[in-house]
Design a protein around this motif. Structure first.
Motif, PDB file in Angstrom:
ATOM      1  N   TYR A   1      -7.127 -63.117  26.712  1.00 26.10           N
ATOM      2  CA  TYR A   1      -7.314 -64.121  27.764  1.00 26.10           C
ATOM      3  C   TYR A   1      -8.743 -64.657  27.831  1.00 26.10           C
ATOM      4  O   TYR A   1      -8.950 -65.807  28.214  1.00 26.10           O
ATOM      5  CB  TYR A   1      -6.923 -63.510  29.121  1.00 26.10           C
TER       6      TYR A   1
ATOM      7  N   GLN B   1      -5.699 -60.352  37.536  1.00 24.69           N
ATOM      8  CA  GLN B   1      -6.085 -58.942  37.489  1.00 24.69           C
ATOM      9  C   GLN B   1      -7.484 -58.780  36.904  1.00 24.69           C
ATOM     10  O   GLN B   1      -8.319 -58.032  37.440  1.00 24.69           O
ATOM     11  CB  GLN B   1      -5.059 -58.184  36.640  1.00 24.69           C
TER      12      GLN B   1
ATOM     13  N   ARG C   1       1.091 -64.309  32.524  1.00 21.18           N
ATOM     14  CA  ARG C   1      -0.262 -64.701  32.124  1.00 21.18           C
ATOM     15  C   ARG C   1      -1.142 -64.916  33.341  1.00 21.18           C
ATOM     16  O   ARG C   1      -2.308 -64.498  33.365  1.00 21.18           O
ATOM     17  CB  ARG C   1      -0.202 -65.973  31.282  1.00 21.18           C
TER      18      ARG C   1
ATOM     19  N   THR D   1      -6.087 -56.423  25.345  1.00 20.99           N
ATOM     20  CA  THR D   1      -5.421 -57.276  26.343  1.00 20.99           C
ATOM     21  C   THR D   1      -6.403 -58.266  26.940  1.00 20.99           C
ATOM     22  O   THR D   1      -6.104 -59.457  27.090  1.00 20.99           O
ATOM     23  CB  THR D   1      -4.809 -56.413  27.463  1.00 20.99           C
TER      24      THR D   1
ATOM     25  N   SER E   1      -0.754 -63.565  36.327  1.00 23.16           N
ATOM     26  CA  SER E   1      -1.010 -62.265  36.961  1.00 23.16           C
ATOM     27  C   SER E   1      -2.069 -61.477  36.211  1.00 23.16           C
ATOM     28  O   SER E   1      -2.925 -60.812  36.804  1.00 23.16           O
ATOM     29  CB  SER E   1       0.287 -61.454  37.028  1.00 23.16           C
ATOM     30  N   ARG E   2      -2.025 -61.534  34.867  1.00 24.59           N
ATOM     31  CA  ARG E   2      -2.993 -60.800  34.067  1.00 24.59           C
ATOM     32  C   ARG E   2      -4.395 -61.379  34.230  1.00 24.59           C
ATOM     33  O   ARG E   2      -5.374 -60.632  34.379  1.00 24.59           O
ATOM     34  CB  ARG E   2      -2.592 -60.838  32.588  1.00 24.59           C
TER      35      ARG E   2
ATOM     36  N   ILE F   1      -6.737 -52.076  31.992  1.00 28.48           N
ATOM     37  CA  ILE F   1      -6.118 -52.709  30.834  1.00 28.48           C
ATOM     38  C   ILE F   1      -6.919 -52.337  29.595  1.00 28.48           C
ATOM     39  O   ILE F   1      -7.989 -51.732  29.700  1.00 28.48           O
ATOM     40  CB  ILE F   1      -6.074 -54.255  30.968  1.00 28.48           C
TER      41      ILE F   1
END
Length: 216
Positions: free
Chosen positions: A55, A19, A13, A51, A15-16, A47
């Motif tokens: 978040y 990103q 989570r 996705t 890392s995403r 992404i």
């Protein structure tokens, strides 16, 4: 302490989110906040929209996370410097922190300048406003405490208003550093002085103007 699976999930989570934030940061510096879209971000981050929406609900949420990350990095750098010194020395270290951050991460100040300009009159939601102002108030209180400490230990002039001066110093340091960062390339040709030298001179002047005439 969570299980290995929970730790790996938390890392994924993180890392995403990073990103997404990194992609948005680059886009804001390239195009400004007015002209970027969710489509731009998902393409840059490589992404899917699905996705991203796991978040974040909006570009505003991403941008505020980036701004708070920048302020947190500045705060952590301050924490490393402001230890075991009198008020005036801490104030000098406060100024020096901005110069160090400008030297190492000038784009942080470019982003902050774009952020301030875009949200100059209002915030997109009450939740983001309260979250952001709660964080920025901590920075103002820190300067107030440093000035108050300096008045009491005799290193900063008596009669200085900690509340008023904290606001003034916050605007001067952040505002000037942002402007220099945004116009750094132009300053190289139109200015007779180096940008870092200008910041150093300003910070030295501010500190000396607040120093007590004589030790108390």
């Amino acid at each position: 302490m969570g299980t290995k699976w929970e730790q790996e999930l938390d890392q994924m989570r993180y890392s995403r989110r990073k990103q997404i934030m990194d992609a948005t940061f680059e886009l804001v510096l390239e195009k400004g906040l007015m002209d970027i879209t969710i489509v731009d971000i998902v393409k840059k981050a490589e992404i899917s929209r699905v996705t991203l929406y796991k978040y974040y609900n909006s570009i505003h949420e991403i941008v505020f996370d980036i701004q708070l990350k920048i302020l947190n990095e500045l705060s952590e750098l301050l924490d490393e410097r402001l230890k075991g010194k009198n008020g005036l020395e801490k104030l000098k270290d406060y100024f020096a922190t901005f110069i160090t951050m400008f030297q190492t991460h000038p784009d942080h100040f470019r982003f902050a300048a774009i952020f301030d300009q875009y949200y100059q009159s209002s915030y997109p939601t009450l939740e983001l406003e309260e979250r952001y102002q709660s964080y920025t108030k901590q920075g103002i209180v820190l300067i107030e405490q440093i000035i108050d400490e300096g008045i009491h230990d005799g290193s900063i002039r008596k009669g200085t208003d900690p509340i008023m001066m904290a606001q003034i110093l916050s605007h001067i340091t952040m505002g000037t550093t942002q402007r220099i960062a945004v116009r750094s390339e132009i300053y190289k040709t139109e200015s007779k002085v180096d940008s870092e030298e200008m910041l150093n001179y300003l910070m030295t002047f501010l500190a000396s103007s607040l120093a007590a005439d004589q030790p108390q």
